[in-house]
Design a protein around this motif. Sequence first.
Motif, short mmCIF file in Angstrom:
data_model
loop_
_atom_site.label_atom_id
_atom_site.label_comp_id
_atom_site.label_asym_id
_atom_site.label_seq_id
_atom_site.Cartn_x
_atom_site.Cartn_y
_atom_site.Cartn_z
N UNK A 74 0.90 -1.06 0.16
CA UNK A 74 -0.01 0.08 0.17
C UNK A 74 1.03 1.13 0.11
N UNK A 75 0.15 2.28 -0.31
CA UNK A 75 0.89 3.63 -0.09
C UNK A 75 -0.08 4.50 0.58
N UNK A 76 0.23 5.00 1.82
CA UNK A 76 -0.72 5.77 2.42
C UNK A 76 0.14 6.81 3.05
N UNK A 77 -0.64 8.14 3.46
CA UNK A 77 -0.11 9.25 3.84
C UNK A 77 1.48 9.36 3.06
N UNK A 78 1.41 9.21 1.98
CA UNK A 78 2.71 9.40 1.24
C UNK A 78 3.95 8.62 1.55
N UNK A 79 3.66 7.52 2.28
CA UNK A 79 4.67 6.40 2.30
C UNK A 79 4.28 5.09 1.91
N UNK A 80 5.43 4.29 2.07
CA UNK A 80 5.15 2.90 1.69
C UNK A 80 4.45 1.99 2.99
N UNK A 81 3.72 1.16 2.85
CA UNK A 81 3.35 0.04 3.59
C UNK A 81 3.70 -1.41 3.19
N UNK A 82 4.57 -2.06 3.95
CA UNK A 82 4.38 -3.25 3.96
C UNK A 82 3.61 -3.92 4.94
N UNK A 83 2.54 -4.80 4.46
CA UNK A 83 1.45 -5.11 5.27
C UNK A 83 1.62 -6.67 5.86
N UNK A 84 1.63 -6.67 7.34
CA UNK A 84 1.78 -7.92 8.00
C UNK A 84 0.19 -8.69 8.04
N UNK A 85 -0.10 -9.72 7.57
CA UNK A 85 -1.06 -10.32 7.56
C UNK A 85 -1.24 -11.71 8.59
N UNK A 86 -2.61 -11.21 9.16
CA UNK A 86 -2.94 -12.29 10.46
C UNK A 86 -4.13 -12.77 9.95
N UNK A 87 -4.45 -13.87 10.62
CA UNK A 87 -5.95 -14.56 10.30
C UNK A 87 -6.32 -15.53 11.46
N UNK A 88 -7.70 -15.80 11.49
CA UNK A 88 -8.38 -16.80 12.28
C UNK A 88 -9.06 -17.47 11.41
N UNK A 89 -8.93 -18.79 11.31
CA UNK A 89 -9.90 -19.55 10.54
C UNK A 89 -11.09 -20.38 11.44
N UNK A 90 -12.12 -20.78 10.62
CA UNK A 90 -13.02 -21.26 11.66
C UNK A 90 -12.68 -22.37 12.54
N UNK A 91 -11.71 -23.39 12.06
CA UNK A 91 -11.34 -24.45 12.94
C UNK A 91 -10.61 -23.87 14.10
N UNK A 92 -9.86 -22.78 13.92
CA UNK A 92 -9.31 -22.08 15.11
C UNK A 92 -10.08 -21.51 16.04
N UNK A 93 -11.38 -21.12 15.66
CA UNK A 93 -12.30 -20.34 16.59
C UNK A 93 -12.61 -20.83 17.84
N UNK A 94 -12.97 -22.29 17.87
CA UNK A 94 -13.53 -22.73 19.24
C UNK A 94 -12.56 -22.70 20.22
N UNK A 95 -11.37 -22.77 20.11
CA UNK A 95 -10.23 -22.84 21.27
C UNK A 95 -10.16 -21.20 21.39
N UNK A 96 -9.99 -20.50 20.62
CA UNK A 96 -9.90 -18.81 20.74
C UNK A 96 -11.20 -18.40 21.36
N UNK A 97 -12.50 -18.73 21.02
CA UNK A 97 -13.48 -18.28 21.64
C UNK A 97 -13.50 -18.86 23.13
N UNK A 98 -13.38 -20.06 23.47
CA UNK A 98 -13.11 -20.63 24.85
C UNK A 98 -12.19 -19.71 25.79
N UNK A 99 -10.87 -19.44 25.14
CA UNK A 99 -10.00 -18.41 25.86
C UNK A 99 -10.50 -17.04 26.42
N UNK A 100 -11.20 -16.61 25.20
CA UNK A 100 -11.63 -15.10 25.55
C UNK A 100 -12.59 -15.27 26.29
N UNK A 101 -13.53 -16.11 26.24
CA UNK A 101 -14.82 -16.32 27.23
C UNK A 101 -14.16 -16.59 28.66
N UNK A 102 -13.34 -17.19 28.91
CA UNK A 102 -12.82 -17.52 30.36
C UNK A 102 -12.10 -16.30 30.83
#
Length: 241
Positions: free
Chosen positions: A190-218
Amino acid sequence: MSDKATAPRYNELGQPIGAPLENWTPRPFPPRRPMEGRFCRVEPLDARQHGDDLFEAFAENNDGRIWTYMASGPFADRAAFDRWLSICQDSDDPFFHSIVDLDSGRALGVASYMRIVPDMGVIEVGNISLSPRLQKTAAATEAMYLMMRRAFDELGYRRYEWKCDSLNAPSRRAAERLGFTFEGIFRQAMVYKGRNRDTAWYAIIDKDWPAIRQALESWLEPANFDTQGRQKQPLSRFMKR
């Protein structure tokens, strides 16, 4: 709607192909219903309703550092801020929400669903701007949980993304704390505010979600907070479990 964990499959040409998605249908677009938890309510941004709260809350960030890695801001005056809020309010994608602290009843931050692709079941959370009063609070974490829960449990999305400037260390730490998996750097994305951006990508997929949901709810359970509202155990402890 998860992919089946099976041995590699091959087509009639002997080429490996992905697992089938049985009964897959495009997912719904996020509705305009508020999401409410114990600490906060996440609701569609309304410039008139939330404008005063947000302007006051963001003004507490005197040096403007919360806007360094955002495409917008800092704002020269209230008129410029209101123009930005109006654009946010009228946008369908990104679909902006205000984060309202339930104790005070004040809107203290914004976040959006964006790059919404119902046909593929992919949605991103972004434009996360938290005022000093909201940063590092249970309400901030709960807001992210509520948005994830809607995407996965209510709407059935398969993939939930988080992207940020690769130099934005606080955002990257936040993604990792919330259970997102780092997937790589997209160079010169990307280019924003007149400068370069290298973008870091992260994701959660549906099979990850049950364990993450349990951790967050706890972590969000009342028993994990003392009488002053301070956490007893960090979220990382629950994520490890």
